[in-house]
Design a protein around this motif. Sequence first.
Motif, PDB file in Angstrom:
ATOM      1  N   THR A 811      39.617  49.525  -0.102  1.00  0.00           N
ATOM      2  CA  THR A 811      39.612  50.977   0.705  1.00  0.00           C
ATOM      3  C   THR A 811      38.091  51.802   0.306  1.00  0.00           C
ATOM      4  O   THR A 811      37.656  51.350  -0.503  1.00  0.00           O
ATOM      5  N   GLU A 812      37.905  52.616   1.185  1.00  0.00           N
ATOM      6  CA  GLU A 812      36.756  53.284   0.945  1.00  0.00           C
ATOM      7  C   GLU A 812      36.849  54.108  -0.333  1.00  0.00           C
ATOM      8  O   GLU A 812      35.880  54.419  -0.920  1.00  0.00           O
ATOM      9  N   THR A 813      38.268  54.574  -0.654  1.00  0.00           N
ATOM     10  CA  THR A 813      38.349  55.368  -1.784  1.00  0.00           C
ATOM     11  C   THR A 813      38.168  54.559  -2.760  1.00  0.00           C
ATOM     12  O   THR A 813      37.387  54.931  -4.083  1.00  0.00           O
ATOM     13  N   LEU A 815      35.720  52.006  -3.127  1.00  0.00           N
ATOM     14  CA  LEU A 815      34.368  52.001  -3.418  1.00  0.00           C
ATOM     15  C   LEU A 815      33.786  53.482  -3.851  1.00  0.00           C
ATOM     16  O   LEU A 815      33.001  53.445  -4.587  1.00  0.00           O
ATOM     17  N   PHE A 847      27.505  51.402   6.322  1.00  0.00           N
ATOM     18  CA  PHE A 847      27.517  52.624   5.695  1.00  0.00           C
ATOM     19  C   PHE A 847      26.975  54.117   6.469  1.00  0.00           C
ATOM     20  O   PHE A 847      27.422  55.111   6.114  1.00  0.00           O
ATOM     21  N   LYS A 850      29.062  56.711   7.868  1.00  0.00           N
ATOM     22  CA  LYS A 850      29.870  57.030   6.867  1.00  0.00           C
ATOM     23  C   LYS A 850      29.272  57.884   5.839  1.00  0.00           C
ATOM     24  O   LYS A 850      28.989  57.426   4.807  1.00  0.00           O
ATOM     25  N   LEU A 853      30.207  58.245   2.125  1.00  0.00           N
ATOM     26  CA  LEU A 853      30.269  57.171   1.407  1.00  0.00           C
ATOM     27  C   LEU A 853      28.681  56.528   1.028  1.00  0.00           C
ATOM     28  O   LEU A 853      28.099  56.291   0.000  1.00  0.00           O
TER      29      LEU A 853
END
Length: 936
Positions: A811-813, A815, A847, A850, A853
Amino acid sequence: MLKISNLGICLWLSAVAHCLPPDKVSAGHIIKTRSIDLNNAHGLAMETRLDRIVEPSGYKLDLEPYMEDGIFKGKVSINVTFLKDSDVIVIHCSHDLKIEKVDITVSFFDGHKVEVTEVTRDARKPIATLHLNKVVPEGSKGNLDLSFNGNMETEHTEAFFKTTYMEQEEEKIVLGTSFRPNNARRMFPCFDEPEYKVVFELSVVRPKNMVALSNVPVEKTTEIEGEPNAVWDHFEQTPPMSTFTLGLVIGDLKQVNMSVFKDRLGNNIELRVWGRTEYVPALVGVMDKILLVYKQITQLMKSPLPVSRLDFVALPNYQGVKPADNWGLIIFKESDLSSKGYLQLSQEILYQWLGSLATPVWWSDAHINKALVGYLAADIAFKVNGGSEMEGKWPMTVLYSIYYEFSKRYPHSRITGMKQETACTKIELLFRMFNYTLGAETFKKGLRMFIESRKFQSFTGDDIWENLNAAARTDSKIPQDLNIKDIVKSWIDKDRLPVINAERKYDSNTLVVTQKVFLRERPHDVPDASKMSWLVPIIIAREDRLNFSDTVPGSWLKDKKELAIKSMPKKEQFIIVNPEEIGPFPVNYDQHNWNLLSNYLQGKDRLKIPELTRAKLLHDAWNLAYAGDLSFATALNMTLFLKDERHHLVWDPVFTMIDHIGRHICACMQGKFMAYVRTLLTPLYEELTKNETEDEENWRKNLRTLTKNFLCQAGYKPCIKEAQEQYSKWMEAKNPDEGNPISNQYICPVFKWGTIKEWEFGLQRVINFPPSRKQSERTYLLKTLAGCPIEESKINRLLNITILEGNGNFTETDLFLIFSMLTGGSQGYTTLFHFLNNNWDVLKEKFISKTNLWDNLITSATSQFTTEQGLELVSNLYVAHQGEFASAEHIIEKSMRNIREEAKWSADNLPVIEEWLDAYLAKNGVKDESKSFFET
């Protein structure tokens, strides 16, 4: 008189608040139940100071709780005095508290009632304004009578709360109060400010099969007509006290034991311990601890506690961060009272004097009170059991943390809560400094003078400083041109600490002392740094007459002026300024004195220097080198005595040093540095592993664990071998995704020093992690996969699969976590940088929308470099993609500014460190063997 109906008060106060049901009209209904839920969640009331229109002189409070329903009703009669002519009275009252009736009787009008024409509520503040039909003159006295009802707190154990627990398969209810800092207003209308210290007369309805405890004993118990199962308990009148110290507990509690303590002044006080029936065995022995602590505190205070009883209650399901320290009634979590040591007990009993007997005038002064209690509690815990629960590390634990915090460019990261904590810690250390510099007896005299002058009253910090100063003056313990308040002001008015430079002039046996701001974090361009100064006690231990018990300052350093001290020892003899960390500041010396200290510590008499001072010398040296104020060769020479050092206090700062320096040096030197760490720690670890026992001291267990962890990180072969052997059990398991059969301590060494096959096995466990298992286990595994390896191939593999290949299991978490972990070492952030540089177009497209991130990636990949080579890499990236960084433009610009500063430090220090490491390793016959681990 204004009488408000139930319906009217509901509409008037709050659309969401519940009113007292019609059947709740007599005390007897405390036992009965209702099916409707009347609980209401309460938010903390806003801090609001009242207009000084009237002041209270006493409360008579009648409270009727309905335990099953979680509601209550009550009446309060408040004696008030008008401080000025007014036709309004302003009082604290929570928005969720309902006022049903208000009567005001004023003596100026021959005891006649003054009519309340209107009651208004501030929508944003927890206050009620009572509007009167006439102006009441200044100086008039009267009674303010209010009837009210409300809901108990059931989500949190604060204000007036209800909680339940199971005992013998039966659900039981217990009620309690926790009013600090401003929650009394949520139980009854009041003047809810700490400086209003008045008497209370509390009466409360309780079930006959339960006990009610408050600040003072029950004076009498009366029956309730028509209700056989409940009674009124009428408590004695309390001493004058603040609303937040009012306390109440109602529950099926048993008295574990009771002891009558008689102090030297002949005052008796009952000390009692309470708990639920099933928890009573766990509380055996608590009274012995209480008696030990209470005896120490009464000897310190020499002022009797003006209550006849002090109850310690282990309350089931109490969830407060700290105990509820009501006067005469302290409410603990069960585990806190049964299993904690002497430190917390000391703190809570001290609050009976410093907080209840004498109370901060406002919460802005509470941190000074907390600091004084914190210092005295630590001192008492040391006296009672040698400070074993703190492993002897106080004050190092708090001192070193504020050294690091106040030496940052932006202390506290501008977080208010952290700022308050560090300010409190600094004041705690100042109290310790005064205990040394004034002498323990003078310090205690000043404290007793303060308590005596402010008992039953409120105080500000100035009251403490003035009394300490008076005691110091009386005992001639402070120069005539100084006073305690000025000394304190010089320390607490700034979020900084000084570093003292002590340069010896050997041709004249003179010491020249100067000061400046202590800054570790670069750049050192702190505004007004050159103007900052402190009033600093100069205490010197000297080799020619080594005495660490003489802590009276020979002189004080004032302002920015240098101080010259004559009659220093001969050139062949060292001095130590600020021994035992008497003041919260590091000390730097001239090169020759550092050499003298290093040589002495390697000699047979080194134990003549106490362990706290040995730790200070080591800690000061490497921190000053880290700040750029001392050669790292000198700082590393100060570690040479550690080959014979076994005291855990002295080793404590070493591990921080290894971590900080290990993060700062370049990858090209990591092998040499790890070889140094292995050489340094191996003798200690091998000795700690001899004769292990189950009942050995905690400090020994903790030191062994810490030493092993750092050795494993440094490539200690026995550790790597053990870790791989344990890890193989997991690799050979039939169903490895069902759970990790080995201890977490083995994972990082394997991922760092093990084979790519072992690391890949860990990666697959994250990818295939079952949702039925705890996610915290997956998080730990991912953190170690990213943060432990020092091989570029492992890190690139993780980045490729999680970002470029877009594996759906990440997930992005994840990363964010990976980026963060890669900043922990030079190989990690360097590999991340090259990954960003080589895949710029792909990553930007992926990215750029986002923002969080993308910004995090740029920060992690560019901000950690510390050398000219790193600056060149980041600068080239910036030039190559100028205008393409979007939201991260300022981030990479800041990174380049910071790297320029660090690169200057590295250019000055890394060659020195490498030269020292080469000489050290050659002298010890050690080779850099780190590369041999990767041959497989």
